[in-house]
Structure formats: C-alpha cells, structure tokens
Scaffold this motif. Structure first.
Motif, short mmCIF file in Angstrom:
data_model
loop_
_atom_site.label_atom_id
_atom_site.label_comp_id
_atom_site.label_asym_id
_atom_site.label_seq_id
_atom_site.Cartn_x
_atom_site.Cartn_y
_atom_site.Cartn_z
N ARG A 1 19.99 4.69 -3.46
CA ARG A 1 19.27 5.13 -2.26
C ARG A 1 17.87 4.51 -2.19
O ARG A 1 17.35 4.28 -1.09
CB ARG A 1 19.19 6.65 -2.21
N ARG A 2 17.25 4.25 -3.34
CA ARG A 2 15.95 3.55 -3.33
C ARG A 2 16.10 2.17 -2.70
O ARG A 2 15.19 1.69 -2.03
CB ARG A 2 15.42 3.41 -4.76
N ALA A 3 17.23 1.53 -2.96
CA ALA A 3 17.57 0.24 -2.32
C ALA A 3 16.48 -0.81 -2.52
O ALA A 3 16.11 -1.52 -1.60
CB ALA A 3 17.86 0.44 -0.83
N LYS A 4 15.97 -0.87 -3.75
CA LYS A 4 14.99 -1.91 -4.09
C LYS A 4 15.76 -3.12 -4.61
O LYS A 4 16.33 -3.09 -5.71
CB LYS A 4 14.03 -1.40 -5.17
N ARG B 1 22.22 6.80 -10.93
CA ARG B 1 22.73 5.61 -10.24
C ARG B 1 22.64 5.80 -8.72
O ARG B 1 22.20 4.90 -7.99
CB ARG B 1 24.17 5.34 -10.67
N ASP B 2 23.04 6.98 -8.25
CA ASP B 2 22.97 7.23 -6.80
C ASP B 2 21.53 7.22 -6.32
O ASP B 2 21.23 6.74 -5.21
CB ASP B 2 23.63 8.58 -6.47
N PHE C 1 16.67 4.81 -15.73
CA PHE C 1 17.27 6.13 -15.92
C PHE C 1 16.41 7.21 -15.27
O PHE C 1 16.89 8.03 -14.47
CB PHE C 1 17.44 6.39 -17.42
N TRP C 2 15.12 7.20 -15.59
CA TRP C 2 14.23 8.27 -15.12
C TRP C 2 13.83 8.09 -13.66
O TRP C 2 13.71 9.07 -12.91
CB TRP C 2 13.01 8.39 -16.01
N VAL C 3 13.61 6.87 -13.21
CA VAL C 3 13.27 6.64 -11.81
C VAL C 3 14.42 7.07 -10.90
O VAL C 3 14.20 7.71 -9.86
CB VAL C 3 12.89 5.17 -11.58
N THR D 1 16.96 13.37 -3.24
CA THR D 1 18.31 13.91 -3.37
C THR D 1 18.74 13.96 -4.83
O THR D 1 19.37 14.93 -5.28
CB THR D 1 19.30 13.06 -2.55
N ALA D 2 18.39 12.93 -5.59
CA ALA D 2 18.73 12.90 -7.01
C ALA D 2 17.99 14.00 -7.77
O ALA D 2 18.55 14.67 -8.64
CB ALA D 2 18.42 11.53 -7.60
N LEU D 3 16.70 14.18 -7.46
CA LEU D 3 15.94 15.24 -8.14
C LEU D 3 16.54 16.61 -7.82
O LEU D 3 16.67 17.46 -8.71
CB LEU D 3 14.47 15.18 -7.73
#
Length: 457
Positions: free
Chosen positions: A404-407, A399-400, A340-342, A349-351
């Motif tokens: 985008r982190r795509a780990k 979620r987005d 959730f927080w990461v 972009t999320a921040l």
C-alpha cells in the motif's frame, strides 16, 4: 548513538522532560526511516580481532573513511572515535569492542536505505581491505573471548565497563561481543506513539526469532540461536527489557519520563570531561545529588538526552522509536529489518491489523515468549501455535503495508522484495543460526573458521 550531546539548557522541571519526548511528534509526510547496523572487524590473516591503534587498526579505517567521505571527525580526549556527516545526515561510530556502526540518514524509502547500506559497505571495504581487514555480519562474536576482544578508547565505555558487572552477569558481553541491526521510526502524536510502542514491544520477540544469528561463543556452539537475545536478559534489568508499564491503555510520554528518572545514570559531560554518575538516578540529580561531582550540580537538557540514550529496553523511546530486538546479520538483513517494521507501523491499515492481532497478548505471555526465543527461535511456542505460524501472519500484514505504501524503485519494484529473506526463514522453518549450526556440524567439520568467509561483508 553517534555522539553525546552537550545542550546546556537547564532542566526547569518534570514537564519539560516529557515535553522533550513529545517534541518528536511529526506529521505523517515527515516520517522517515533511520537504519543502524553494526559489524565485527577482523584480520583476514588468522581471523583475529582488530585493535584501535596501529597502522592497520580501527583508527586507520576511521581516518581513511574521513578522507574519503569528507565527514567531520568525532573526537574523545584527542582520539578519533567516529565520523558525522556535516549536516547531521548519518554517522559512523564505534561500539566498545570495535564493532563498526553506520547510523544511517533519515530516509523516505527502504530502497534508499538499501542503497545507503550498500554504499557504506563498499566504501568501508575499499578502506579496510588494503589493511587486511574485513567485517563479519553476525549478532555475536563467534570466536574471541572477552579477554581477547579489543577495547575502544571512548570515555562513556570506561564508565560502563566498570558499572556493568555490578548490575548483571552479561553486560560486558553485551558491550564487547554483540552486534545489532536497528531501525528508528517516527510517530505523529502521543496516541500514535503508544500504539506503535505497544505493537512493537509485543512483536519484538518475533523479530529476535526471525533475525536469530548468534549461535557461537568462544569458537563453539553456545546452545542458543540468539546469544545476543539471551545476553539482554541479564545485562542491567533496571534499564532493559519489555517495560510492563508501556502495556497500559493510557501509557504516554510522561510515564516513560517517570521511569527514566529512576534509572541510575552513566555520566554527565562538562567541558568535554565525562563524570561518572552511576551512583545517582536522574531524579536524584535533579534534587542536587551531584553537587560534589560537578560545579553547577544541576542537570541540563543535554544530560537528559544523553541519559535517554543509555536506557536499553527492547523498544526505546527518544524523539522517535528504536526497534532493538534483532541480531546483526548478512547484508540482506540490513534492508529486511526496516522493511519488516515500516510495513507494520507506517501504513494505517497494517497498524490497525497488527494492533488487532496482538490486542489480547498479555505482558506475561510476551515476556515468556521473549525468554524462550533465544534458545528456541521461531519454534518458540505461543498459546496453541508457534512463532513460525505467528510470523506468517505478521509478515503478511507487513507485506500488505509495504504494498500500500507503493514506494517503487527505478525498475518498478515495491518494498516488499526486502521481506524475502524473512519469508525464506518461515518457509524453511529454520533460522540463520540453525543454518550455521548445521554447516558447523557437517561441511565446516566442527570448525568456526568458515564463518569468517561465508558471513563476511
């Protein structure tokens, strides 16, 4: 915190205290995820609490874990009270009532966090089950009174136990009868810390609502969804809460240090001995107020680090940020909270989106939300909507960010899967606490005992 530090470098002045916090700044490629989770040990026979000593006590679990893992023991007055991985990559510690905590290693992905949590739970089961002990994943102790709850032999807890009733009505419940899941996250600059602190303070009540999981006290429904969240409203308001000054547009490390200076201390450690310092603030300590208690009379950087670890705002600043709003819960929640927080804070972009979404939320509005959440959960009203609808928006941003982190894991899945348990809360419109209460009033037949079967790890 796994163990108290004894760094003996003298404190030379105010600037050094703020600089200690600023030293946590890291370039983005060094950001990590540190997840902590607590759980209540109980005897399967009778669902009774587990004391520290005895052949089938918590000390035996720690000794068994030490033998299995090869970790170094953390000792206090000759007693084992925790374990630390030899290179500092993770620790096991005890909370005051025997709550068993894993402080995880700093990891790069939620996949690694989940593997770490699963490995720990498997290891601790292997040691504890032959002793007749299992562990409960709830945010509040559902059955045992304070008098029935064991007391762990940690020196800092003796000082806190004496002090808590002087500064609030619920501090002992906080110490002895709550469990949390927490994630610790990095920042790259003072400005980045400020943005993350402000967004996460504003959204911390939402986390409390989504993770609400403590509806029972003393074997009965307590009228709340997050009893733990309510406890924090009157534990010690000098060192807890939302911290209005953090909402300022120019908030920085020095502001947090100034606030921390005027909070009463708990202790200082000299030669392995804990000295009660609850009668002075750190600022008074710097001015020489402890010359009667300790021979040198003056603070060290170790004292400052320990003091920072005894402050309990909803988001705590050390050399990283600690998200402190969530109840303890089932194993899926151990992965969901960092996800959730990461997703919100580690993707630029999320921040930006989370900051824009919460930009005009005032301190007073957030405080009102925080006050209502323990009872109302995701049904808590906010402006012309509810936290359930807010959660839809915020989870979409998270979620987005994770996308985008795509780990990816070995099977090609990204980290968004770890949000599924929170998506279910929003889709159902009921928290874990409400699901438990429904079971209590129907298939559990008004008994608390089934919780020890259904919510055990």
């Amino acid at each position: 915190m796994a163990r108290d530090t004894t760094d003996s470098q003298p404190v030379s002045g105010m600037d050094e205290l703020a600089s200690y916090l600023a030293a946590g700044c890291k370039p983005r490629e060094q950001w990590r995820i540190g997840t902590e989770h607590e759980k209540f040990p109980f005897y399967v026979d009778g669902n009774a609490p587990v004391p520290y000593g005895g052949e089938h006590g918590i000390r035996s679990i720690l000794e068994g874990m030490q033998q299995k893992l090869g970790w170094d023991p953390i000792m206090d007055a000759g007693r084992i009270i925790g374990l630390v991985e030899p290179t500092g990559q993770g620790a096991i510690s005890l909370e005051p009532g025997g709550q068993f905590e894993l402080s995880g290693a700093p990891l790069e992905t939620i996949h690694q966090t989940c593997r770490e949590g699963n490995a720990h739970l498997s290891q601790v089961r292997e040691i504890a089950e032959p002793l007749g002990i299992r562990f409960l994943g709830l945010g509040g102790s559902p059955k045992w009174s304070l008098a029935e709850t064991p007391i762990m032999p940690k020196s800092r807890y003796e000082i806190m136990t004496r002090y808590m009733p002087k500064v609030g009505t619920k501090g002992l419940d906080m110490m002895y009868r709550t469990c949390t899941i927490q994630v610790n996250l990095d920042f790259e600059s003072e400005a980045d810390m400020r943005r993350k602190m402000q967004v996460s303070l504003k959204l911390q009540p939402l986390a409390t609502a989504l993770f609400a999981n403590s509806p029972f006290t003393d074997g009965r429904p307590n009228g709340l969804q997050s009893w733990r969240g309510d406890i924090w409203r009157d534990t010690d308001n000098q060192r807890s809460g939302m911290l209005e000054f953090c909402f300022s547009s120019d908030f920085g490390f020095a502001d947090y240090a100034e606030w921390a200076l005027d909070v009463p201390m708990y202790f200082v450690i000299r030669d392995g001995h804990y000295h009660d310092m609850t009668h002075v603030t750190f600022r008074q300590f710097m001015a020489g107020a402890a010359r009667k208690e300790i021979s040198d009379g003056m603070p060290t950087m170790g004292d400052w680090a320990n003091h920072l670890s005894t402050l309990f705002p909803d988001v705590r600043l050390k050399r990283f940020l600690e998200m402190r709003g969530a109840d303890g819960g089932p194993w899926r929640r151990i992965c969901a909270l960092p996800a959730f927080w990461v997703g919100l804070l580690y993707d630029a972009t999320a921040l930006d989106a989370a900051e824009a979404f919460t930009a005009d939320w005032s301190y007073a509005e957030v405080q009102a939300m925080r006050d209502a959440v323990p009872e109302q959960g995701i049904a808590t009203p906010f402006r012309n909507t509810t936290l359930r609808e807010i959660a839809r928006e915020v989870l979409a941003i998270s979620r987005d960010g994770l996308k985008r982190r795509a780990k990816l894991n070995r099977d090609g899945y990204d980290e968004t899967t770890f949000l599924n348990t929170l998506n279910e809360v929003v889709a159902r419109g009921t928290t874990s606490a409400e699901e438990m209460l429904s079971a209590y009033h129907t298939r559990w037949g008004g008994s608390i005992e089934p919780v020890f079967l259904e919510y055990a790890y």
